[in-house]
Design an enzyme around this catalytic site. Structure first.
Site: not given
Length: 382
Positions: A183, A185, A235, A285
């Site tokens: 990830d 992120h 997400e 997610h």
């Protein structure tokens, strides 16, 4: 049947639960939450939820249309998360009314079990090898970890080498026949994302997640040309309209709608069907609570292009309280050999321990994400 009451419960570690009650005694549960913004979403649920009082809970499509479109200003994480929790609770009611799992009402099951993965490493990844071994010994066949700490727009190669060393340690700990997702992120900017992806490629990641911020999704085209690693994102994208660009431009291999953010179960099914038409996989997610996980699994079991499911048991966000603490039938989430079996109970397929929820809501939470800064004092994405 009419909706008579909406109740909200802010519970540890960082969740918001919704219970919708009807005049026939049926009640449904949902999870309308934006991490770090629980009170804001609760206000949105109360504001739009007034419309639902006295309405038929079975008219889920119509309720989505009204709640989404009637405010003139549409979309975004707060409004769609509020709608998402409402949608989940209405589907829970509908499934209980018909005594059927939600996936049966959405076309029926297309698989018998669903692959799941576990989290390791935390926000600032550490102890990777040992944690990876533990997940493998626990029976998982895949894991996910943050690829790196914060990276500036252009940063030191030392940080890249540290990320590569962590990935190498994880790969050595679990072997090649084990999925490792990384990830990014959204904390990696596009120039460093290209560097990082290239250096990680020899370790065969299962996918890289959110390699750039969603507001910079146009950079995915350039990144995709630089790596063979599957690219995942979604997400922080909301409703089917939020996914149009990445699907039509062919810049992603896996989409990750969050059913507590993207619009709920029905909207998630529409997003997944759009992705299937572009030969794109779905991996919902879900670093959240029991309703979101249950909703995600209901989607997984009727979605042919769903490939793996995130779940939050043992995740670093869960301090002192776990997802299973609020579930009266935790066996529904038993993970064996890296899979979870298809749920058979009606609605979401879980029984919420209402007394524990009500007690936990007395404590509540005030979850706030930490603030990160670069060495020069500027704010850093996290």
């Amino acid at each position: 049947m009419k909706i008579t009451k909406l109740e909200l419960f802010k519970v540890p570690p960082r969740w918001l639960f919704l219970r919708i009650e009807t005049d026939e005694g049926l009640a449904g549960w949902g999870e309308p939450i934006v991490e770090n913004r629980a009170d804001t979403v609760a206000a949105a649920v109360k504001e739009i939820g007034d419309y639902l009082i006295g309405k038929d809970p079975m008219r889920i499509e119509d309720h989505f249309q009204v709640l989404y479109r009637s405010g003139f200003y549409r979309g975004g994480p707060i409004l769609t998360s509020a709608i998402s929790g409402i949608d989940q609770a209405l589907w829970d009611i509908k499934g209980k009314y018909y005594n059927a799992p939600i996936y049966d009402l959405l076309g029926g099951a297309c698989r018998d079990k669903m692959r799941v993965y576990a989290w390791i490493g935390g926000d600032r990844p550490s102890n990777i090898a040992e944690q990876a071994r533990q997940r493998k010994e626990a029976g998982f066949t895949a894991l996910k970890m943050n690829a790196t700490e914060d990276l500036n727009y252009i940063d030191s190669f030392v940080k890249i080498e540290a990320a590569v060393e962590r990935m190498a340690a994880a790969r050595e700990a679990v072997g090649m026949d084990f999925g490792i997702a990384l990830d990014f992120h959204g904390r990696v900017h596009k120039a460093m994302a290209k560097v990082l992806a290239k250096e990680l490629e020899p370790f065969r990641p299962m996918f890289i997640e959110e390699p750039v911020l969603p507001e910079n999704n146009e950079a995915l085209k350039d990144l995709k040309a630089h790596t063979t690693i599957p690219i995942a994102t979604g997400e922080r994208m909301y409703t089917r309209w939020g996914f149009k660009q990445v699907l039509t431009e062919g810049t992603v291999d896996i989409i990750q709608p969050d059913l507590s953010h993207a619009g709920g179960i029905l909207e998630g099914r529409k997003i997944a069907a759009m992705a299937e038409a572009f030969d794109v996989a779905v991996a919902p997610h879900c670093p959240l609570g029991p309703m979101c996980l249950a909703a995600s699994l209901q989607l997984d079991f009727c979605t042919p292009n769903a490939i793996i499911q995130e779940q939050s048991i043992g995740i670093h966000y869960n301090q002192q309280v776990e997802l299973l603490d609020y579930v009266a039938n935790p066996e529904v989430f038993d993970f064996k050999d890296g899979f979870v079996q298809r749920p058979s109970l009606p609605g979401l397929g879980i029984e919420i321990d209402e007394e524990k929820v009500r007690q936990a809501a007395k404590t509540g939470h005030d979850y706030k994400s930490p603030i990160w800064r670069y060495e020069d004092g500027a704010y850093a994405e996290r």
